[in-house]
Design an enzyme around this catalytic site. Structure first.
Site, PDB file in Angstrom:
ATOM      1  N   SER A  26       0.845  -1.191   0.000  1.00  0.00           N
ATOM      2  CA  SER A  26       0.000   0.000   0.000  1.00  0.00           C
ATOM      3  C   SER A  26       0.881   1.242   0.000  1.00  0.00           C
ATOM      4  CB  SER A  26      -0.894   0.020   1.246  1.00  0.00           C
ATOM      5  OG  SER A  26      -1.538   1.261   1.413  1.00  0.00           O
ATOM      6  N   TYR A  39      -1.565  -0.693  10.403  1.00  0.00           N
ATOM      7  CA  TYR A  39      -1.655  -0.940   8.965  1.00  0.00           C
ATOM      8  C   TYR A  39      -0.370  -0.487   8.276  1.00  0.00           C
ATOM      9  CZ  TYR A  39      -3.853  -1.157   4.324  1.00  0.00           C
ATOM     10  OH  TYR A  39      -4.173  -1.459   3.016  1.00  0.00           O
TER      11      TYR A  39
END
Length: 255
Positions: free
Chosen positions: A146, A159
């Site tokens: 990501s 995350y």
């Protein structure tokens, strides 16, 4: 250059977290390139519906319902594939979850759950795949990272840690497995139009932040990951290893 370089005919691809969202889009794209696909998820109903949808489109599909963060379940799933004579040629480590909360309010249980699902699972599933790819002398592993592994925002702590770790895990896998003919790379999606991001998209302030910080001035679509995934799964990338390719509309290229 022949388009056969990008063909996945005769290959089988396991895509984790592929009952919806980015995982399903990539599984469909790999199938359209000729691969037989193994869909994965923990919601049996959603997984079955996704499999039926792809079968209705004429694709060869198998379901593997297991928790990617459960070491015993991962080993059992690969043993089941072995027993069925299914060899995984391509692994896409896509499964992931998100909990947005400031670090001082983040429960340690949520921290561990996100790290286990988004990072440890790539090690667990990747290890089982590599054990089988190494003797064959070939294989492709694509880890889905990501932009948050590179550029962070408040409330993205676990995350961001997981996706940053996934980038380094990709490099370690390359250092150990490239000599065995296995190419390991990563894809870093930008802000994409998925179920996980529905609340963010509905937030006018956040939507404006995303479009304002993305040179393309829009969110990405799930199908826009397909080309990169097919490339990294195919013979076209046989000398590409240890790389992170951002599919982010240019976000990581600007301040």
């Amino acid at each position: 250059m022949s388009v056969e370089l990008f063909s996945l005919k005769g290959r089988t691809a396991l895509v984790t977290g592929s009952s919806r969202g980015l995982g399903l889009a990539m599984a469909r794209g790999l199938a359209e390139a000729g691969a037989a696909v193994v869909l994965n998820g923990v919601d049996a109903g959603r997984l079955g519906a996704a499999a039926e949808a792809l079968r209705a489109e004429g694709h060869a599909v198998r379901e593997a319902g297991f928790d990617v963060a459960d070491e015993t379940a991962v080993a059992a799933a690969f043993a089941s594939l072995d027993a069925a004579g299914v060899e995984i040629d391509v692994l896409v480590n896509n499964a992931g979850i998100q909990v947005r909360r400031p670090l001082v309010e983040m429960a340690s249980e949520d921290w561990r759950r996100i790290l286990e699902t988004n990072l440890t699972s790539a090690f667990l599933v990747g290890r089982e795949a590599a054990k089988r790819m190494i003797p064959r002398g070939r294989g492709k592993i694509v880890n889905i990272g990501s932009v948050i592994g590179e550029l962070v925002r408040p409330t993205t702590g676990p995350y961001a840690a997981a996706k940053g770790g996934l980038k380094q895990l990709t490099r370690v896998m390359t250092a150990e497995w490239a000599q065995h003919g296995i190419q390991v790379n990563a894809v870093g999606p930008g802000y994409m139009l998925t179920d996980m991001n529905e609340a963010l998209l509905a937030d006018a302030t956040f939507d404006a932040w995303v479009t304002g910080h993305t040179p393309a001035r829009r969110w990405g679509r799930a199908d826009e990951l397909v080309g990169t995934a097919v490339y990294l799964a195919s013979a076209a990338s046989d000398y590409v290893s240890g790389q992170m390719i951002y599919v982010d509309g240019g976000m990581t290229s600007v301040l």
